[in-house]
Motif scaffolding. Structure first.
Motif, short mmCIF file in Angstrom:
data_model
loop_
_atom_site.label_atom_id
_atom_site.label_comp_id
_atom_site.label_asym_id
_atom_site.label_seq_id
_atom_site.Cartn_x
_atom_site.Cartn_y
_atom_site.Cartn_z
N ARG A 163 0.50 -1.17 0.23
CA ARG A 163 -0.07 -0.61 -0.52
C ARG A 163 1.13 1.14 -0.25
O ARG A 163 0.96 1.64 1.14
CB ARG A 163 -1.38 0.07 0.86
CG ARG A 163 -1.54 -1.20 1.61
CD ARG A 163 -2.73 -1.08 2.84
NE ARG A 163 -1.27 -1.37 3.54
CZ ARG A 163 -1.41 -1.60 5.43
NH1 ARG A 163 -2.81 -1.01 4.97
NH2 ARG A 163 -0.87 -1.88 6.08
N VAL A 164 0.75 2.06 -0.96
CA VAL A 164 1.64 2.92 -1.64
C VAL A 164 1.47 4.45 -1.98
O VAL A 164 0.25 4.55 -2.07
CB VAL A 164 2.84 2.37 -2.51
CG1 VAL A 164 4.39 3.53 -3.09
CG2 VAL A 164 3.59 1.27 -2.26
N ALA A 221 -1.77 -4.54 -5.14
CA ALA A 221 -1.41 -3.80 -4.78
C ALA A 221 -2.09 -2.52 -4.62
O ALA A 221 -3.59 -2.25 -5.45
CB ALA A 221 -0.44 -2.94 -5.57
N LEU A 222 -2.45 -1.19 -3.99
CA LEU A 222 -2.92 -0.02 -3.97
C LEU A 222 -1.60 0.72 -3.63
O LEU A 222 -0.79 1.07 -3.34
CB LEU A 222 -3.68 0.30 -2.71
CG LEU A 222 -3.84 2.09 -2.36
CD1 LEU A 222 -4.98 2.47 -3.27
CD2 LEU A 222 -4.35 1.77 -0.56
N VAL A 223 -2.09 2.36 -4.90
CA VAL A 223 -1.28 3.38 -5.24
C VAL A 223 -1.42 4.72 -4.99
O VAL A 223 -2.96 4.51 -6.18
CB VAL A 223 -0.20 2.96 -6.49
CG1 VAL A 223 0.57 4.15 -6.93
CG2 VAL A 223 0.62 1.51 -6.55
N ASP A 265 1.78 2.02 3.93
CA ASP A 265 2.90 1.04 4.46
C ASP A 265 4.41 1.74 3.88
O ASP A 265 5.88 0.79 4.76
CB ASP A 265 3.23 -0.13 4.54
CG ASP A 265 2.51 -1.41 3.60
OD1 ASP A 265 2.19 -2.01 3.52
OD2 ASP A 265 2.80 -0.50 2.62
N ARG A 266 4.62 2.82 3.07
CA ARG A 266 5.49 2.62 2.12
C ARG A 266 4.83 4.28 2.07
O ARG A 266 3.58 4.69 1.13
CB ARG A 266 5.46 2.43 1.17
CG ARG A 266 7.22 2.11 0.44
CD ARG A 266 7.25 1.64 -0.33
NE ARG A 266 8.34 1.63 -2.20
CZ ARG A 266 8.21 1.42 -2.97
NH1 ARG A 266 7.79 0.09 -3.45
NH2 ARG A 266 8.92 1.79 -3.92
N VAL A 267 5.38 5.52 1.79
CA VAL A 267 5.57 6.61 1.53
C VAL A 267 6.52 7.18 0.92
O VAL A 267 7.80 7.12 0.56
CB VAL A 267 5.34 7.94 2.19
CG1 VAL A 267 5.90 9.24 1.72
CG2 VAL A 267 4.68 7.74 3.21
N VAL A 268 6.02 7.69 -0.86
CA VAL A 268 6.94 7.76 -2.37
C VAL A 268 6.56 9.07 -2.17
O VAL A 268 5.35 9.51 -2.68
CB VAL A 268 6.79 7.02 -3.27
CG1 VAL A 268 7.37 7.80 -4.45
CG2 VAL A 268 7.38 5.36 -3.37
N GLY A 269 7.95 9.88 -1.99
CA GLY A 269 7.88 11.36 -2.29
C GLY A 269 8.01 11.75 -3.83
O GLY A 269 9.58 11.37 -4.01
N LEU A 270 7.63 12.47 -4.45
CA LEU A 270 7.71 13.13 -5.69
C LEU A 270 8.12 14.85 -5.85
O LEU A 270 7.43 15.42 -4.87
CB LEU A 270 6.84 13.07 -6.63
CG LEU A 270 6.17 11.37 -7.05
CD1 LEU A 270 5.22 11.25 -7.96
CD2 LEU A 270 7.70 10.54 -7.17
N ALA A 271 8.58 15.28 -6.84
CA ALA A 271 9.51 16.92 -6.58
C ALA A 271 9.93 17.11 -8.06
O ALA A 271 10.78 16.02 -8.29
CB ALA A 271 10.65 17.32 -6.12
N ALA A 272 8.88 17.90 -8.85
CA ALA A 272 9.26 17.59 -10.24
C ALA A 272 9.17 16.43 -11.13
O ALA A 272 10.55 16.51 -11.91
CB ALA A 272 10.76 18.85 -9.89
N GLY A 273 8.48 16.01 -11.10
CA GLY A 273 8.86 14.19 -11.67
C GLY A 273 9.92 13.46 -10.83
O GLY A 273 9.69 12.11 -12.35
#
Length: 225
Positions: free
Chosen positions: A10-11, A177-179, A193-201
């Motif tokens: 689960r992201v 899965a969940l995004v 259970d996981r964090v993905v951080g984006l900046a400018a792609g």
């Protein structure tokens, strides 16, 4: 960017407006062609699929779009039943517009999001939060292996937000899965259970939620601004 999501994950995808969250989800569901590199979804190469193979893959990927992609003039039952169009023959889909098919399953899905009494309402007459829940019910009926959700709780109160995230995480519990692109760090920490951080792609943060706090995510937003 390089990003892999495994079975059962689960992201949460976070980042400021314009960071690329919606674009990322669009690339995964095939709505946005990748400008470079490759994409693999459920073991398949979406840009290389055609016809029946592409329809089969799309039936396994459920998306809650930021703009919901609902047909306002149609009744709620028809919009929810759209979650099954990938598995229905064209004749049954057309007949369902006259006499709705699988009504008990539609009502059950709507009951999970608190809208069982709106099954025959015109979708366009509902509030923004109610339409958001109709989109979630459509996905529940689809039962996809991968859920892509773009701000799925943006119009909901805290109690309903938690309920919707719990429902969207169902496929992950079954080995899917969940995004989810989320603007609320607290939701990300509670339900993913996981964090993905984006900046400018670009991916600038990728960490388990157990290693993050609300202060960490606040600092991320401050640095990415």
């Amino acid at each position: 960017m390089d990003l892999t999501v495994g079975a059962g994950e689960r992201v949460a995808v976070v980042g400021a407006s314009g960071a690329g969250k919606s674009t990322l989800l669009g690339v995964v569901n095939g709505a946005v062609p990748p400008s470079a590199g490759s994409v693999e979804v459920l073991g398949q190469d979406p840009p290389g699929l055609r016809g029946r193979d592409l329809r089969r893959l799309r039936a396994r990927v459920g998306t809650v779009h930021q703009h919901l992609e609902l047909a306002g003039p149609l009744r709620v039952v028809h919009n929810v039943n759209a979650g099954r169009l990938g598995t229905w023959p064209a004749a049954r889909a057309a007949w369902s517009l006259v006499r709705p098919q699988g009504l008990p399953e539609v009502v059950a899905a709507l009951e999970q999001v608190g809208l069982a009494d709106r099954v025959f309402d015109r979708t366009g007459a509902l509030s923004g939060g109610q339409r958001q829940r109709v989109a979630v019910a459509r996905l529940l009926l689809q039962r996809p292996d991968l859920v892509l959700a773009d701000e799925p709780a943006s119009a909901l109160d805290p109690v309903l937000s938690d309920r919707v995230l719990e429902l969207l995480a169902g496929p992950a519990a079954r080995g899917g899965a969940l995004v989810a692109a989320l603007h609320d760090p607290a939701l990300a920490l509670r339900h993913c259970d996981r964090v993905v951080g984006l900046a400018a792609g670009r991916v600038v943060l990728d960490a388990p939620t157990a290693a993050l706090s609300a202060a960490d995510l606040a600092a991320f937003y401050g640095a990415a601004a």
